[in-house]
Scaffold this motif. Structure first.
Motif, short mmCIF file in Angstrom:
data_model
loop_
_atom_site.label_atom_id
_atom_site.label_comp_id
_atom_site.label_asym_id
_atom_site.label_seq_id
_atom_site.Cartn_x
_atom_site.Cartn_y
_atom_site.Cartn_z
N VAL A 378 0.87 -1.17 0.00
CA VAL A 378 0.00 0.00 0.00
C VAL A 378 0.91 1.22 0.00
CG1 VAL A 378 -1.68 1.34 1.30
CG2 VAL A 378 -1.91 -1.15 1.15
N MET A 379 0.71 2.09 -0.99
CA MET A 379 1.55 3.28 -1.11
C MET A 379 0.81 4.50 -0.58
SD MET A 379 2.69 5.40 -4.45
CE MET A 379 1.04 6.10 -4.43
N ILE A 380 1.52 5.31 0.21
CA ILE A 380 1.03 6.61 0.66
C ILE A 380 2.02 7.64 0.12
CG2 ILE A 380 0.28 8.01 2.60
CD1 ILE A 380 0.18 5.48 4.29
N ALA A 381 1.55 8.52 -0.74
CA ALA A 381 2.41 9.55 -1.34
C ALA A 381 2.03 10.91 -0.79
CB ALA A 381 2.29 9.52 -2.86
N VAL A 382 3.02 11.65 -0.30
CA VAL A 382 2.81 13.01 0.20
C VAL A 382 3.57 13.95 -0.73
CG1 VAL A 382 3.10 14.58 2.14
CG2 VAL A 382 2.60 12.16 2.56
N VAL A 441 7.18 12.28 -1.47
CA VAL A 441 7.74 11.20 -0.66
C VAL A 441 6.73 10.06 -0.68
CG1 VAL A 441 8.63 10.50 1.58
CG2 VAL A 441 8.96 12.84 0.80
N LYS A 442 7.17 8.89 -1.13
CA LYS A 442 6.29 7.74 -1.21
C LYS A 442 6.67 6.72 -0.14
CE LYS A 442 5.12 8.11 -6.12
NZ LYS A 442 5.05 7.41 -7.43
N LEU A 443 5.67 6.32 0.64
CA LEU A 443 5.85 5.31 1.68
C LEU A 443 5.14 4.04 1.21
CD1 LEU A 443 5.02 7.47 4.84
CD2 LEU A 443 7.20 7.27 3.62
N TYR A 444 5.84 2.92 1.30
CA TYR A 444 5.28 1.63 0.89
C TYR A 444 5.19 0.71 2.10
CZ TYR A 444 6.49 3.22 -3.84
OH TYR A 444 6.61 3.93 -5.01
N LEU A 445 3.99 0.26 2.44
CA LEU A 445 3.78 -0.65 3.55
C LEU A 445 3.28 -1.99 3.01
CD1 LEU A 445 2.02 1.85 5.95
CD2 LEU A 445 4.30 0.88 6.27
N PRO A 446 3.86 -3.11 3.46
CA PRO A 446 3.47 -4.40 2.89
C PRO A 446 2.01 -4.74 3.17
CG PRO A 446 4.91 -4.70 4.78
CD PRO A 446 4.92 -3.24 4.47
N ARG A 447 1.36 -5.33 2.19
CA ARG A 447 -0.04 -5.70 2.32
C ARG A 447 -0.20 -6.79 3.38
NH1 ARG A 447 -3.83 -8.59 -2.36
NH2 ARG A 447 -5.77 -8.59 -1.12
#
Length: 601
Positions: A378-382, A441-447
């Motif tokens: 899951v990507m969260i981009a700020v 800034v992109k944060l990637y958290l494993p599903r």
């Protein structure tokens, strides 16, 4: 015929290279030999002249005792074999010989240093004005040729390795010429093969660069984690005692109260700093729970507007059907808030901030180049509309204490905290920025697969509960100041408290007081048994014993892969009076509920 000639030429070049290397190595050895002997001769002559100037007064006043003391003082140099001082008539005035039976020469004429085998000999005059009072003879050993050659072993090794490289290069070029000829005959496009090779080299360099960056960040993380651990112990004592001053109203003067309050705020800021250091070092204990990222971002709307101000327009682009992740919700909120505040500063207080979520798949090539596991994330981009960063600044942005802000405008730990938290959560962080085009800034958290519930619901902070004397607590802490402070806090709450500095003392106290109902222990203890091992030993004596751990940073005894072990209760240093009171009270209440609900025999 052309192939044969080229192969011979490469062989000749390799042979010439080997010969030149051997000649260069021999030249270096000879040069070092000459330099060593010249330096040793200068050293011996300087020692002799120093001794000559030292014994001038002794010869002038016929003070043999003083001369012998000066001569014997040279015994500290293990290479000096013999020293002799002669008077103006050539008679021996004072002497020293290392082996005790060294044959000293008769008075010799003044001479420059001369080499006799592995021994340097020199004679210098002792003069007072224009009068010659005598002479000094000094004999010192130099390193034997066998020992000197040992120092040249590294040169020989380098020459050998370089020669081997030349030979291998010659063989490789010969094989390459043969391979090229075979490919030419088979009609293979060498230009295309070369382009593929260059692409593989570029990919390898990218992977190596990412690996070096990861290793650097890991080393910096270990250093900052250790610093934060020590700071937390110090801050626990400072902050705790300031709290006690406020609670007991020991400071009646208004100005003094303001000073104490200011000190508390400073200590709290220092505690926040150490928390950021621990986050970057990936030593903070995380409590991950299944989470819907979209709900968390939506719930932060009011917080972001208050933090960024009305001049910053916040826009969210939330993907439908977003996957769930397992993450510490509080730490993720802190990470997003840090990114938002950095974005506000980059936009000089006015602009547009966009938070976007999406389901993504990181493929194998991207994963290899960025040191992350391939798979679903899951990507969260700020993103901001600010000034952007140069590639040089972007490369250092995640490093602790690196900042482009003016002095006093930032600690340089915001992005490093985000980086450490995401890495500890087994995720990935990436910065995309161009000068003048803003930053993303992109944060990637494993599903998280399978889990559908388990999110915690925030509740209001409970009122500060009081303790009871029948609830006995055993406090185990090796730092005396921290232990004294914790005991004082618990006693003030109304609990009965025992204290110990190590595990062995705690075991003896527990055996003497079996009515202890809660163990409050530091994870790291001296004496070969840590807090987890102590808790296990006491629970074998009393399975119903409640255990509360404390630590300045996450240790492997209770935290694995950045996450608290199941069933572990932890309060991190520095903890406040209210936090300790609420935690201990909740644990006692939970134990009593469990005891009431347990089936009676």
């Amino acid at each position: 015929m052309l192939r044969f000639d080229r192969a011979n030429v490469m062989t000749a070049i390799a042979a010439a290279g080997v010969l030149l290397l051997l000649l260069a190595g021999a030249g270096i050895v000879m040069y070092n030999e000459v330099s060593y002997k010249e330096a040793k001769a200068q050293q011996v002559e300087a020692q002799s002249r120093v001794l000559a100037s030292t014994v001038t007064a002794a010869l002038a006043f016929d003070d043999r005792k003083a001369a012998r003391e000066y001569v014997n003082a040279l015994a500290v140099d293990p290479q000096i074999q013999a020293v002799a001082v002669y008077d103006a008539r050539g008679h021996l005035f004072a002497a020293y010989a290392r082996d005790g039976e060294h044959a000293l020469p008769a008075a010799t004429a003044v001479s420059d240093p001369r080499l006799d085998g592995d021994v340097l000999k020199v004679t210098v005059p002792v003069a007072q004005g224009r009068n010659t009072l005598g002479s000094v003879y000094l004999e010192t050993a130099i390193d034997p040729i066998s020992r000197r050659l040992e120092r040249y072993a590294i040169i020989a090794l380098l020459v050998s390795m370089a020669s081997l490289i030349f030979v291998l290069l010659g063989l490789a070029q010969r094989r390459l010429a043969e391979a090229n000829e075979r490919l030419r005959r088979q009609g293979i496009d060498l230009a295309e093969a070369n382009e593929n090779l260059l692409a593989q080299i570029a990919q390898r360099e990218s992977v190596e660069g990412a690996l070096r960056q990861a290793q650097k960040m890991e080393a910096m993380g270990q250093l900052t984690g250790g610093i934060a651990h020590d700071f937390n112990n110090l801050l626990q004592v400072i902050l705790g005692n300031l709290e006690l001053l406020q609670r007991r109203k020991l400071v009646a003067d208004d100005e003094a109260n303001r000073m104490v309050a200011s000190a508390v705020r400073g200590a709290e800021r220092a505690a926040t700093l150490t928390q950021r250091l621990l986050a970057f070092a990936r030593r903070q204990p995380l409590d991950p729970r299944p989470l819907d990222v979209n709900k968390l971002v939506q719930g932060m709307s009011d917080l972001l507007h208050r933090s960024l101000g009305e001049a910053i327009r916040v826009e969210t682009v939330l993907a439908g059907g977003i996957w769930r992740v397992a993450v510490d919700a509080n730490q993720l909120e802190n990470a997003l808030l840090n990114l938002a505040v950095n974005a506000r500063d980059a936009m000089a207080g006015t602009g547009k901030l966009t938070i976007e979520t999406a389901n993504v798949h990181l493929d194998e090539p991207y994963a290899q180049a960025n040191e992350v596991r391939p798979g679903q994330y899951v990507m969260i981009a700020v993103s901001d509309s600010g000034s952007g960063m140069t590639p040089e600044v972007t490369a250092k942005a995640f490093e602790p204490f690196f900042t482009t802000k003016d002095v006093g405008k930032g600690s340089g730990l915001g992005l490093s905290q985000v980086y450490g938290f995401i890495k500890q959560s087994e995720g990935h962080a990436k910065i995309y920025s161009e000068p003048g085009d803003g930053t993303t800034v992109k944060l990637y958290l494993p599903r998280l697969a399978g889990a559908a519930s388990g999110e915690r619901v925030a509740v209001g902070a409970p009122a500060l509960p009081a303790g009871r004397e029948d609830r006995r607590i055993l406090v185990v802490e090796d730092d005396e100041d921290v232990r004294t402070h914790a005991v004082t806090m618990l006693k003030e709450l109304g609990y009965t408290v025992l204290e110990a500095a190590d595990a062995e003392s705690a075991l003896r106290l527990f055996d003497a007081h079996p009515d202890v109902r809660l163990l409050f222990t530091d994870v790291g203890l001296p004496g070969g048994r840590n807090g987890r091992e102590l808790a296990d030993a006491l629970r074998r004596r009393n399975p119903e014993l409640a255990v509360l751990f404390t630590t300045g940073y996450a240790r492997n005894a209770i935290v694995h892969h950045g996450r608290l072990d199941p069933g572990v209760d932890l309060i991190t240093k520095p903890f406040t009076f209210a936090a300790l009171a609420n935690k201990v009270h909740a644990m006692f209440e939970r134990c009593e509920v469990t005891a009431r609900e347990a089936p009676q025999p």
